[in-house]
Design a protein around this motif. Structure first.
Motif, PDB file in Angstrom:
ATOM      1  N   THR A   6     -29.337 -91.613  99.382  1.00  0.00           N
ATOM      2  CA  THR A   6     -27.981 -91.396  98.878  1.00  0.00           C
ATOM      3  C   THR A   6     -28.092 -90.969  97.422  1.00  0.00           C
ATOM      4  O   THR A   6     -28.685 -91.671  96.605  1.00  0.00           O
ATOM      5  CB  THR A   6     -27.140 -92.672  98.989  1.00  0.00           C
ATOM      6  OG1 THR A   6     -27.084 -93.058 100.355  1.00  0.00           O
ATOM      7  CG2 THR A   6     -25.737 -92.438  98.461  1.00  0.00           C
ATOM      8  N   LEU A   7     -27.526 -89.800  97.140  1.00  0.00           N
ATOM      9  CA  LEU A   7     -27.668 -89.211  95.822  1.00  0.00           C
ATOM     10  C   LEU A   7     -26.276 -89.112  95.216  1.00  0.00           C
ATOM     11  O   LEU A   7     -25.393 -88.467  95.784  1.00  0.00           O
ATOM     12  CB  LEU A   7     -28.274 -87.816  96.015  1.00  0.00           C
ATOM     13  CG  LEU A   7     -28.927 -87.094  94.877  1.00  0.00           C
ATOM     14  CD1 LEU A   7     -30.010 -87.933  94.224  1.00  0.00           C
ATOM     15  CD2 LEU A   7     -29.525 -85.783  95.393  1.00  0.00           C
ATOM     16  N   GLY A   8     -26.061 -89.777  94.076  1.00  0.00           N
ATOM     17  CA  GLY A   8     -24.811 -89.625  93.339  1.00  0.00           C
ATOM     18  C   GLY A   8     -25.085 -88.722  92.146  1.00  0.00           C
ATOM     19  O   GLY A   8     -25.927 -89.049  91.310  1.00  0.00           O
ATOM     20  N   GLY A  47     -29.246 -88.595 104.742  1.00  0.00           N
ATOM     21  CA  GLY A  47     -28.651 -89.205 103.561  1.00  0.00           C
ATOM     22  C   GLY A  47     -27.364 -88.489 103.232  1.00  0.00           C
ATOM     23  O   GLY A  47     -26.755 -87.843 104.088  1.00  0.00           O
ATOM     24  N   GLU A  48     -26.935 -88.600 101.987  1.00  0.00           N
ATOM     25  CA  GLU A  48     -25.734 -87.877 101.595  1.00  0.00           C
ATOM     26  C   GLU A  48     -25.740 -87.678 100.096  1.00  0.00           C
ATOM     27  O   GLU A  48     -26.459 -88.360  99.359  1.00  0.00           O
ATOM     28  CB  GLU A  48     -24.466 -88.626 102.026  1.00  0.00           C
ATOM     29  CG  GLU A  48     -24.249 -89.911 101.296  1.00  0.00           C
ATOM     30  CD  GLU A  48     -22.806 -90.422 101.424  1.00  0.00           C
ATOM     31  OE1 GLU A  48     -21.890 -89.637 101.722  1.00  0.00           O
ATOM     32  OE2 GLU A  48     -22.599 -91.621 101.202  1.00  0.00           O
ATOM     33  N   THR A  49     -24.931 -86.713  99.647  1.00  0.00           N
ATOM     34  CA  THR A  49     -24.704 -86.554  98.215  1.00  0.00           C
ATOM     35  C   THR A  49     -23.234 -86.836  97.957  1.00  0.00           C
ATOM     36  O   THR A  49     -22.377 -86.525  98.780  1.00  0.00           O
ATOM     37  CB  THR A  49     -25.013 -85.129  97.725  1.00  0.00           C
ATOM     38  OG1 THR A  49     -24.199 -84.217  98.466  1.00  0.00           O
ATOM     39  CG2 THR A  49     -26.467 -84.781  97.916  1.00  0.00           C
ATOM     40  N   THR A  50     -22.956 -87.443  96.825  1.00  0.00           N
ATOM     41  CA  THR A  50     -21.569 -87.701  96.454  1.00  0.00           C
ATOM     42  C   THR A  50     -21.452 -87.527  94.945  1.00  0.00           C
ATOM     43  O   THR A  50     -22.457 -87.514  94.234  1.00  0.00           O
ATOM     44  CB  THR A  50     -21.127 -89.098  96.928  1.00  0.00           C
ATOM     45  OG1 THR A  50     -19.713 -89.211  96.800  1.00  0.00           O
ATOM     46  CG2 THR A  50     -21.800 -90.207  96.148  1.00  0.00           C
ATOM     47  N   SER A  51     -20.228 -87.373  94.460  1.00  0.00           N
ATOM     48  CA  SER A  51     -20.028 -87.209  93.020  1.00  0.00           C
ATOM     49  C   SER A  51     -19.965 -88.567  92.350  1.00  0.00           C
ATOM     50  O   SER A  51     -19.275 -89.470  92.820  1.00  0.00           O
ATOM     51  CB  SER A  51     -18.724 -86.470  92.754  1.00  0.00           C
ATOM     52  OG  SER A  51     -18.837 -85.144  93.135  1.00  0.00           O
TER      53      SER A  51
END
Lengths: 308, 308
Positions: free
Chosen positions: B87-89, B120-124
């Motif tokens: 998970t990447l913020g 996974g995911e990316t989010t702001s």
């Protein structure tokens, strides 16, 4: 940020290490792993203050939403969620009682769906953030790939206007998805989080498209009311296509299975609508059919990074 | 934030839903789950800009550190990591090339340790954040509980001064931990992330304590140099006890096994130090023994929330 989320993820997920235990890697609702012969689902999902909820959202509701979103992804694979880890990013001035209330919401939702919470961590972060790691099992996971030309497209529940309340109190469609898996007729499935116009594309290939019947789309009352109250804003149809956060099941079956499916569903889930909203075609892209004819749909739903 | 991280976590982890599949829940380095007869390890760990790395830390190094920390927790259970989700913020103005470099560091570290990255995911997020979800297996996981009065306490590697560089380039002690598991002599184990003075307490019960031999503590050269260059700051001993981010194995064995263990380790890992640093006692708390006698240790290591 000059790339869309989709483009960035495509770049990041190139050339990832994966051996034969990875049955389904990035690009579906969950990863599917071969774990000693059984199929293990693995998923992570985060919600962030200012994007997925506001500072004044009731804290129990925040906890509930965080877990329910991840459960919806397990539902999209027709799986059963089993164990969760909670990562909580909190700002230093946040009251412990608020954090405990967030956890209460998580606990209640976990208990309702027979999910074990087995740990996690708290860390300092300037925006309240909840990230859920979830594992589950699925005997026959339903993937996003697998739809065929001529398939009927179905959606559970209603679409659009989620921000009026649905996004905080939806029920993940776990039991409906397992029932669908038992029918053994679903070709491809996804849960609707980014809006029908975006998520439907994940069920299509380069050679296939979808034709939606605008009059068949089940539009949530909140979307209709908002369109009526604000005539210069989104139409109700556009809201149903692009609002996002519906957390409904979108799936395809052979056209011959469509009517028996509707009958069976009505008996099994009399209170949950199910609608056939269109079909898979051999014309790439999404088209809308209404009384006046067919026109291509070019707009997209919600793109996380572009919104920021 | 008026509660320490420890107190808050104690409150949050009360009354969590858990059935008989949860062999070890919150409070150890990983959760241990019964998965169809095999033992599955489940862990999540996050690193945040401004806490675990700086804005100018090389991005590949950030990715590497994020995964290596989680791998160190799998090592602490003597497990084998298998699959990770990322998970990447990211902040909106972050260059895609930087994000790709972070991912390159993740990929390289995953490949080195035969870990599959499965999504996974990316989010702001306003601070760059990497959260790793990791699963693995362990035939005989070594827990934090299990130490007994009279046990010898061992630590791999060296302690203190990690911020001078070690915290960005340590190697998780996976192979050493699996070797230890094969010896079948370790009673309790943890990886050192918050400092010896804090993490050792997790190996103790209300009825047991630890006596450390100050002259036996392996102090990293960086800690000694920093103490010499800044005489008014931390002593090298205090740094070894409290700096944190050592990512070494701390474990106990029966005193009779201590000498054979040192011999075996020296053959297996000639380049990695292993030191016996004290023993488990029936006096609760931690005491330091030096030439002048024994005195209690009251200070703690790093507490994430209190630092913020």
């Amino acid at each position: 940020m000059s790339l869309s989320e989709t483009e960035l993820i495509q770049r990041l997920t190139q050339d990832l290490p994966a051996d034969s235990s990875v049955l389904t890697g990035p690009g579906d609702d969950c990863a599917v792993l071969d774990w000693g012969g059984s199929k293990l689902l693995f998923k992570t999902d985060a919600i962030v203050e200012g994007i997925h909820f506001e500072r004044d959202t009731p804290p129990k509701t925040i906890g509930r939403k965080a877990l329910a979103r991840a459960l919806s992804d397990i539902a999209a694979m027709s799986g059963t969620p089993t164990h969760a880890l909670i990562t909580l990013g909190v700002h230093a001035e946040m009251e412990p009682s608020l954090i405990e209330a967030v956890y209460q919401g998580l606990r209640d939702c976990a208990r309702e769906h027979h999910v074990n919470i087995v740990g996690g961590e708290t860390t300092s972060l300037s925006q309240l953030t909840l990230s859920i790691s979830l594992i589950g099992r699925a005997s026959k996971p339903i993937l996003r790939t697998g739809s065929a030309v001529g398939d009927a497209i179905f959606v559970s529940g209603e679409l659009g206007g989620s921000l009026a309340g649905h996004h905080l109190n939806f029920t993940p469609r776990l039991k409906e998805a397992r029932w669908l898996s038992d029918q053994d007729i679903v070709h491809a499935m996804i849960d609707l989080s980014d809006g029908l116009a975006t998520d439907l594309r994940h069920l299509l290939s380069d050679q296939t498209g979808a034709e939606l019947l605008t009059r068949a789309l089940p539009i949530r009352r909140a979307a209709k009311e908002r369109a009526r109250d604000n005539p210069s804003g989104k139409t109700a149809l556009l809201a149903a296509l692009t609002d996002g956060e519906d957390y409904e099941l979108l799936f395809t079956v052979s056209s011959k299975d469509a009517v028996p499916l509707l009958d069976g569903w009505k008996s099994a889930f009399p209170e949950t609508p199910l609608h056939c909203i269109g079909k898979i075609t051999d014309q790439p892209g999404i088209a809308l059919r209404d009384d006046k004819g067919v026109k291509p749909l070019t707009l997209h739903g919600y793109d996380h990074l572009e919104q920021s």
